[in-house]
Design an enzyme around this catalytic site. Structure first.
Site, short mmCIF file in Angstrom:
data_model
loop_
_atom_site.label_atom_id
_atom_site.label_comp_id
_atom_site.label_asym_id
_atom_site.label_seq_id
_atom_site.Cartn_x
_atom_site.Cartn_y
_atom_site.Cartn_z
N GLU A 16 22.22 1.77 -56.87
CA GLU A 16 22.10 0.33 -57.08
C GLU A 16 22.33 -0.11 -58.61
O GLU A 16 22.11 0.94 -59.28
CB GLU A 16 20.89 -0.04 -56.55
CG GLU A 16 20.88 -1.05 -55.30
CD GLU A 16 21.57 -2.38 -55.40
OE1 GLU A 16 22.19 -2.72 -56.45
OE2 GLU A 16 21.68 -3.05 -54.42
N GLU A 128 9.66 -2.59 -46.35
CA GLU A 128 10.39 -2.23 -44.97
C GLU A 128 9.50 -1.40 -44.03
O GLU A 128 9.12 -0.37 -44.30
CB GLU A 128 11.67 -1.20 -45.29
CG GLU A 128 12.80 -1.88 -46.26
CD GLU A 128 13.91 -1.18 -46.51
OE1 GLU A 128 14.91 -1.37 -45.69
OE2 GLU A 128 13.96 -0.28 -47.23
N ASP A 212 25.15 -8.28 -50.82
CA ASP A 212 24.41 -7.26 -51.63
C ASP A 212 24.63 -7.72 -53.12
O ASP A 212 24.90 -8.93 -53.33
CB ASP A 212 24.62 -5.54 -51.37
CG ASP A 212 23.40 -4.95 -51.79
OD1 ASP A 212 22.65 -5.18 -52.73
OD2 ASP A 212 22.98 -4.10 -50.82
#
Length: 304
Positions: A16, A128, A212
Site C-alpha cells: 500500500e 476487521e 482503493d
C-alpha cells in the site's frame, strides 16, 4: 508506445501507500500487515525493507531529508529515521500524536499522503472482524501540520484514496465502505475541506470491486486502484465516466502513484491476502505500468 506492465518486487501481503520521491528517484511503500516499509530504486532494481512493531498505514519522506519519514504506525503519527538499507532498524525520532483515542472499537491508520503544501492527510479504519469485514463508521480523516493533528470528518469505514487538484480547488477522497469518491472544496492556504459531493459511484458503473488508493494526472483525471478487480481505472472527475481500464495481474490492487524521471510511469501496489484460493505471485507485487501516454503530478514530501 505500447502499454507495458511489469512486476518489480517480491510479493507483499498488503502492499500500500506508494510514494515517489523525486530527490532520491525512489519509490517508497508499505506492507501494512507485515509491519514493513520498503524502498525500490528503478534505476538499479534495488529493493530494501525493514520491519516495525505495528501496522504501517503509509510512508512519506520528510522534506529536505533522505533518511526521515512520517508514517502511520498503528494509531500513531510518528517520524522515523531509516537509512534505506536492508534490515537496518527504523528508529522513532518523534511522536506527533495518537488518534481515535475515544473510539471503543479498535482502529488503525490506513492510507495517507501529503497535500500540495506538505501537510499530511490520513485516515483510520475500523478493525476487521475477519478479512474483508470492517466494523463500520469507526474511523476518521485527519490532517497533520505544524499546528497539530486535526479531525476533518468522522464516521469513516475504511479511509483510502486521496488526491488534490489545485486548478479546480478540489480534494478527492474515498471511504471504501461507501463505494464512492468524494469531492471537497479545498483551500490550499489553510488545508481546510468543505462542501462534500460525490463524483463517482462504483455500483453505478460497469466495474465490480472496492475503490482503493488513487492519484491525479496532469490532465486532471483520477487513476483509481480497484481492489478485487485486477484493474486500475481512469476516471474523469467532472463527468464521473471511466475513460480507461488498465488490467493488473493481481486481484487485490491497492494503490497507485506516478513516478520516474518524467513522471510518466504508473506504480501500482497490490495484496496477496488469501480469500479461499491461493494468491500466487505476482499477486502482492508492486507493478510498473508504462506507455499510458500521460504524466502525473509530483508527490509532495512532508513539510513540518
Amino acid at each position: 508506445m505500447s502499454l507495458t506492465i511489469k512486476n518489480l518486487t517480491e510479493p507483499a501481503l498488503l502492499g500500500e501507500g506508494p510514494h515517489w520521491d523525486d530527490r532520491q528517484q525512489a519509490l517508497f511503500f508499505v506492507d501494512i500487515l507485515q509491519y514493513t516499509i520498503h524502498k525500490y530504486v528503478p534505476a538499479t532494481g534495488a529493493h530494501t525493507k525493514t520491519k516495525l512493531d505495528d501496522t504501517v498505514g503509509f510512508i512519506v519522506p520528510v522534506d529536505g531529508t533522505t533518511d526521515q519519514f512520517i508514517i502511520g504506525l498503528g494509531k500513531r503519527f510518528v517520524i522515523i529515521q531509516w537509512d534505506g538499507a536492508e534490515g537496518t532498524p527504523a528508529k522513532i525520532v518523534r511522536e506527533l500524536g495518537t488518534v481515535d483515542q475515544d473510539v471503543v472499537h479498535k482502529t488503525r491508520i490506513n492510507d495517507g499522503k501529503a497535500d500540495p503544501r506538505g501537510r499530511i492527510f490520513a485516515g483510520t479504519m475500523g478493525c476487521e472482524d475477519h478479512l474483508g469485514k470492517v466494523v463500520p463508521e469507526q474511523g476518521s480523516l485527519y490532517r497533520v501540520d505544524k499546528t497539530g493533528i486535526h479531525k476533518l470528518c468522522s464516521k469513516i469505514g475504511l479511509s483510502n484514496g486521496l488526491a488534490w487538484d489545485l486548478n479546480k480547488k478540489a480534494c478527492y477522497y474515498t471511504d471504501s465502505e461507501e463505494g464512492k469518491i468524494r469531492r471537497y472544496d479545498y483551500d490550499v492556504d489553510t488545508g481546510e475541506i468543505s462542501n462534500i459531493k460525490y463524483i463517482f459511484d462504483i455500483e453505478k458503473s460497469d466495474v465490480s470491486g472496492i475503490l482503493d488508493g488513487m492519484t491525479l494526472d496532469s490532465d486532471g483525471n483520477l487513476w483509481v486502484a480497484v481492489f478485487n478487480s485486477s484493474s486500475v481505472v481512469k476516471i474523469d472527475p467532472e463527468t464521473g465516466k471511466i475513460l480507461q481500464r488498465v488490467p493488473i495481474p493481481a486481484l487485490q490492487v491497492t494503490s497507485v502513484t506516478f513516478g520516474g524521471p518524467k513522471l510518466d510511469v504508473l506504480f501500482v501496489t497490490s495484496g496477496s491476502m488469501n480469500r479461499g484460493t491461493a494468491q500466487e505471485p505476482p499477486c502482492g507485487s508492486t507493478f510498473m505500468v508504462t506507455g499510458l501516454g500521460v504524466t502525473g503530478l509530483p508527490s509532495t514530501n512532508f513539510k513540518y
